[in-house]
Enzyme design. Sequence first.
Site, PDB file in Angstrom:
ATOM      1  CD  GLU A 112      -4.827 -19.314  -6.314  1.00  0.00           C
ATOM      2  OE1 GLU A 112      -3.952 -18.834  -5.690  1.00  0.00           O
ATOM      3  OE2 GLU A 112      -4.692 -20.370  -6.918  1.00  0.00           O
ATOM      4  CG  HIS A 117      -2.037   4.990 -26.460  1.00  0.00           C
ATOM      5  ND1 HIS A 117      -2.380   6.003 -27.204  1.00  0.00           N
ATOM      6  CD2 HIS A 117      -1.576   5.736 -25.128  1.00  0.00           C
ATOM      7  CE1 HIS A 117      -1.892   7.198 -26.834  1.00  0.00           C
ATOM      8  NE2 HIS A 117      -1.277   6.940 -25.301  1.00  0.00           N
ATOM      9  CE  LYS A 139      -3.237 -27.853  -7.198  1.00  0.00           C
ATOM     10  NZ  LYS A 139      -3.011 -27.620  -5.698  1.00  0.00           N
TER      11      LYS A 139
END
Length: 441
Positions: A276, A297, A411
């Site tokens: 961010e 792994h 938003k």
Amino acid sequence: MIRIDFSNLMQNSIGKSGLVSEDFDRIDIERINESLMQRKYPELEFLDLHKADTSRIKELGKYAGGFENFILLGIGGSALGPRSIMDSLRPFHNFKNKPRVFIYDNVDPATLKNILSLIDLKKTVINVITKSGSTAETIASFMIIWQKLKEQSLKAEEHIIVTTDPEKGNLRKIVDDHGLRSLPVPQGVGGRYSVLSAVGLLLAEAIGIDSDEMLKGAKDIHDRCMNPDLRQNPAYMFASGLYLMQQLKNRNITVIMPYADRLKSFSEWFCQIWAESLGKDGKGLTPYPSVGTTDQHSQLQLWMEGPEDKVVVFLSVEDYGADMEIPPVFQNMEGLSYLSGHTLGELIKIEQEASEIALTKKGRPGITIKIPKIDAYHLGQLFHFFEISTAVTGLLYGINPFNQPGVEEGKNLTYGMMGKKGYEAKREEFEKYRQQKKFEI
Ligand code: PA5
């Protein structure tokens, strides 16, 4: 004190894919020094958090610690830091200790329902954290809990602790109107740089972690990270090393790989601050969370032989605070018996170094951060070190590491659809998009 080994960024160690010392001469460190010293951005106030007085945090921490349950409502910088403190320093806390902690950092209705079904609100403290005081996700869940307290005739002023801006915002107004307990997030401290403020420290205190120890750690690394000499300053070196690796060698991805389960959430905290803060104007470095040995792994193959676009940042732990010996069983099986007599601590440390060596042999760059112990003091150092390093990396890119303009559009569209006044045009845009033909099968 944490120590940082940069040798696997260098040509001496990894050959032509590495940097040479002269590459660091390109860094205009004077400019960076000046930006920090003159507080080029007001959000650089996070640099001073280690000097804060924690007495009120301790007082409220003690209060909150007396409840059976602690629900934290917050998102992004208002949740990742506290979670990482708890997971690093009090793993498995909820299995044997009070208050049981629930961090709700989403609006997934099933999760909140589950949490509420597990707790008795009468015995619960709710710490609602939002710097702005208006983040939809946090406020929505706060409204639900507020109503539930009311339905049970419970007093908000006894059950709620608000962490928000000291003066502004809806939540500050609610604090004032209802006489709620509250703590400030200093005005110049942005969400993802706020873990060492009341945002992270209230939970820490509530579960028995000494916040002063964390700040002491931050203070001790702070002085080293303010050294104007690039080559003596660990944060400058970290930022410059990764910046140069991207500019000169196309290494766009920063893998963070702690060799400790307890630091898994720390990886997530790092990913937020790195992403961010740096992802702007077409620039930035992509964070990639990982944990050793587990991801050896899962991911290591890609880092060894896949695209040459990563730098792996290892976090190696010197003292795990515990160890277990591998017993002499299956002695007649050569393929297994070699493990006997060694310890798990030995094995995890050897594996960390083995991965480092294997990558180095392939010419794949890395940085190793050596942590003496996962305790409050060193965690404070890690947070502060990575915060400074992130801010400095942003300054190197010439972007503002403290804003997040890219998240606004989503938003605004949400506001439109949820009926917020002034966002009617966004609603139309949203609906139009929904009606468009999709390439869906
Ligand atoms: O780093 C940031 O500023 C953001 O991630 C915020 O922490 C997040 O959006 C939550 O904001 P607030 O604390 O205002 O609710």
